[in-house]
Design an enzyme around this catalytic site. Structure first.
Site, mmCIF file in Angstrom:
data_model
loop_
_atom_site.group_PDB
_atom_site.id
_atom_site.type_symbol
_atom_site.label_atom_id
_atom_site.label_comp_id
_atom_site.label_asym_id
_atom_site.label_seq_id
_atom_site.Cartn_x
_atom_site.Cartn_y
_atom_site.Cartn_z
ATOM 1 N N SER A 50 -8.217 -4.407 4.997
ATOM 2 C CA SER A 50 -8.944 -4.130 4.007
ATOM 3 C C SER A 50 -9.004 -5.554 3.559
ATOM 4 O O SER A 50 -8.641 -5.470 1.907
ATOM 5 C CB SER A 50 -7.915 -3.551 2.856
ATOM 6 N N ASP A 67 1.151 -1.119 -0.490
ATOM 7 C CA ASP A 67 0.273 -0.159 0.049
ATOM 8 C C ASP A 67 0.593 1.207 -0.163
ATOM 9 O O ASP A 67 1.529 0.945 0.403
ATOM 10 C CB ASP A 67 -0.846 -0.069 1.197
ATOM 11 N N GLY A 68 0.604 2.523 -0.706
ATOM 12 C CA GLY A 68 1.013 3.844 -0.472
ATOM 13 C C GLY A 68 1.339 4.267 -1.929
ATOM 14 O O GLY A 68 2.338 5.097 -1.528
ATOM 15 N N TRP A 128 2.428 8.037 -2.674
ATOM 16 C CA TRP A 128 4.444 7.788 -2.862
ATOM 17 C C TRP A 128 4.533 8.789 -3.983
ATOM 18 O O TRP A 128 4.979 9.875 -3.826
ATOM 19 C CB TRP A 128 4.850 6.381 -3.125
ATOM 20 N N ARG A 132 -0.327 9.460 -9.768
ATOM 21 C CA ARG A 132 -0.617 7.104 -9.084
ATOM 22 C C ARG A 132 -0.194 6.612 -9.961
ATOM 23 O O ARG A 132 0.568 5.630 -9.489
ATOM 24 C CB ARG A 132 -1.848 7.466 -9.296
ATOM 25 N N ARG A 177 2.641 -5.371 6.161
ATOM 26 C CA ARG A 177 1.165 -3.231 5.755
ATOM 27 C C ARG A 177 1.634 -2.392 5.732
ATOM 28 O O ARG A 177 2.164 -1.853 6.450
ATOM 29 C CB ARG A 177 0.003 -3.297 6.193
ATOM 30 N N GLY A 179 0.445 5.641 -4.151
ATOM 31 C CA GLY A 179 -0.854 6.773 -4.432
ATOM 32 C C GLY A 179 -0.003 8.042 -4.292
ATOM 33 O O GLY A 179 0.450 8.560 -4.441
ATOM 34 N N HIS A 226 2.576 3.177 -9.501
ATOM 35 C CA HIS A 226 1.806 1.949 -9.421
ATOM 36 C C HIS A 226 3.516 1.405 -10.271
ATOM 37 O O HIS A 226 3.465 0.034 -9.637
ATOM 38 C CB HIS A 226 0.740 1.744 -10.122
ATOM 39 N N ASN A 286 -11.114 -2.334 -4.671
ATOM 40 C CA ASN A 286 -10.436 -1.693 -5.956
ATOM 41 C C ASN A 286 -11.048 -1.390 -7.081
ATOM 42 O O ASN A 286 -11.329 -0.714 -8.592
ATOM 43 C CB ASN A 286 -8.922 -2.080 -5.962
ATOM 44 N N SER A 319 -7.745 -5.541 -5.651
ATOM 45 C CA SER A 319 -8.655 -6.234 -4.141
ATOM 46 C C SER A 319 -9.551 -6.226 -5.206
ATOM 47 O O SER A 319 -10.530 -4.682 -6.206
ATOM 48 C CB SER A 319 -9.294 -5.117 -2.361
HETATM 49 C C1 IPE Z 1 -5.620 -3.221 -0.153
HETATM 50 O O1 IPE Z 1 -5.339 -1.661 -0.137
HETATM 51 C C2 IPE Z 1 -5.753 -3.325 -1.583
HETATM 52 C C3 IPE Z 1 -4.247 -3.472 -2.824
HETATM 53 C C4 IPE Z 1 -3.016 -3.251 -1.947
HETATM 54 C C5 IPE Z 1 -4.095 -3.951 -3.901
HETATM 55 P P1 IPE Z 1 -6.095 -0.320 -1.502
HETATM 56 O O2 IPE Z 1 -5.781 0.835 -0.824
HETATM 57 O O3 IPE Z 1 -6.628 -0.877 -1.643
HETATM 58 O O4 IPE Z 1 -7.029 -0.608 0.694
HETATM 59 P P2 IPE Z 1 -7.966 0.705 1.592
HETATM 60 O O5 IPE Z 1 -8.888 1.093 0.524
HETATM 61 O O6 IPE Z 1 -7.227 2.002 2.497
HETATM 62 O O7 IPE Z 1 -7.738 -0.080 3.049
HETATM 63 C C1 IPE Z 2 -1.332 -0.167 -3.112
HETATM 64 O O1 IPE Z 2 -1.322 1.364 -3.835
HETATM 65 C C2 IPE Z 2 -2.276 -0.590 -4.548
HETATM 66 C C3 IPE Z 2 -3.745 -0.838 -5.109
HETATM 67 C C4 IPE Z 2 -3.511 -0.610 -3.806
HETATM 68 C C5 IPE Z 2 -3.004 -1.818 -6.312
HETATM 69 P P1 IPE Z 2 -2.834 2.405 -3.451
HETATM 70 O O2 IPE Z 2 -2.896 3.138 -4.831
HETATM 71 O O3 IPE Z 2 -3.535 1.941 -2.622
HETATM 72 O O4 IPE Z 2 -2.152 4.358 -3.082
HETATM 73 P P2 IPE Z 2 -2.733 4.873 -1.752
HETATM 74 O O5 IPE Z 2 -3.056 4.346 -0.576
HETATM 75 O O6 IPE Z 2 -3.865 5.958 -2.226
HETATM 76 O O7 IPE Z 2 -1.106 5.996 -1.488
HETATM 77 MG MG MG Z 3 -4.368 2.260 -0.726
#
Ligand code: IPE
Ligand code: IPE
Ligand code: MG
Length: 236
Positions: free
Chosen positions: A187, A15-16, A20, A28, A179, A18, A32, A63, A60
């Site tokens: 999640s 996670d993170g 970053w 974003r 995480r 976006g 990725h 997502n 997910s």
């Molecule tokens: C969980 O991350 C799913 C993946 C890492 C693929 P999310 O960023 O989707 O989770 P929430 O929405 O913050 O709970």
């Molecule tokens: C995790 O990063 C990748 C996926 C959930 C697919 P995010 O896209 O959730 O990044 P943030 O949480 O918005 O920073």
């Molecule tokens: Mg996220």
């Protein structure tokens, strides 16, 4: 690294990406993209350390509600990643598996997933599970339906018969859930399998997570006592 306490199964919530990217004034999708590089490095280090099962939360079910363009980019990055990594996965003895319904995914993704799964089907050093189109609750419901369809009732429904209908059938439960990005939640990840997992949370955004960070998480696990309901004295 002390290789005495290498977990059999590590599951990561990557996670993170976006945030970053946002921190750097980038779109974003660049986050990725950087995240796939991290995934490649972490897969390789896990394999080197002797982790037998690695599960990456890749996409997910929830997502799907992200902007269409972002979803498209995520699948396109996945396709590129798998196409590029096929040979390396084979060479490293890594078998690819998907946790989730691949029928709902775009055709191109489905094809490359099936191809790489077939090509790595006989690899035995490590299993790389990609949780894709994954929902833990959905997985539990699916297992319940499968048991019902098989006519199992009452005592025949056990932890073992139930677990055998999950996407992770035949694999050990995760010992360690990592995480990134500072979020403290599951999640909808591996709800049934997490019963006795140890959790490791770090503020590091996924693109900045490194093999060294992974080793830190594993080292911390080595310092914890997993009691499984027993007392200290029983475990001594
Ligand atoms: C969980 O991350 C799913 C993946 C890492 C693929 P999310 O960023 O989707 O989770 P929430 O929405 O913050 O709970
Ligand atoms: C995790 O990063 C990748 C996926 C959930 C697919 P995010 O896209 O959730 O990044 P943030 O949480 O918005 O920073
Ligand atoms: Mg996220």
């Amino acid at each position: 690294m002390d290789t005495k306490h290498i977990p059999a199964h590590i599951a990561i919530i990557m996670d993170g990406n976006g945030r970053w990217a946002k921190q750097r004034g980038l779109p974003r999708t660049d986050g990725h993209k950087a995240g796939t590089e991290t995934a490649r490095a972490v897969v390789t280090r896990c394999r080197e350390l002797g982790v037998r099962h690695l599960t990456l939360y890749t996409f997910s079910k929830e997502n799907w509600s992200r902007p269409k363009e972002e979803v498209k980019t995520l699948f396109s990055l996945l396709t590129t990643f798998l196409t590029k990594e096929e040979k390396s996965l084979r060479e490293q003895g890594i078998r690819l598996k998907v946790l989730g319904e691949i029928g709902d995914m775009p055709l191109g993704v489905r094809q490359v997933l099936k191809h790489v799964m077939r090509r790595t089907g006989d690899c035995t050093d490590m299993t790389l599970n990609l949780a894709l189109n994954y929902s833990g609750r959905d997985e539990i419901l699916r297992a319940a339906r499968a048991l019902a369809d098989k006519g199992l009732t009452g005592e025949a429904i056990t932890e073992e018969t139930f677990a055998a209908e999950l996407w992770t059938a035949g694999q050990p439960d995760p010992d360690l859930i990592i995480r990134t990005s500072g979020e403290l939640r599951l999640s909808n990840y591996l709800l049934f399998q997490c019963a006795y997992a140890e959790f490791y949370f770090t503020d590091v955004y996924w693109p900045d997570f490194s093999p060294e960070e992974l080793e830190k998480a594993i080292a911390e696990l080595g310092n914890r006592q997993r009691r499984f309901g027993k007392t200290d004295e029983q475990l001594a």
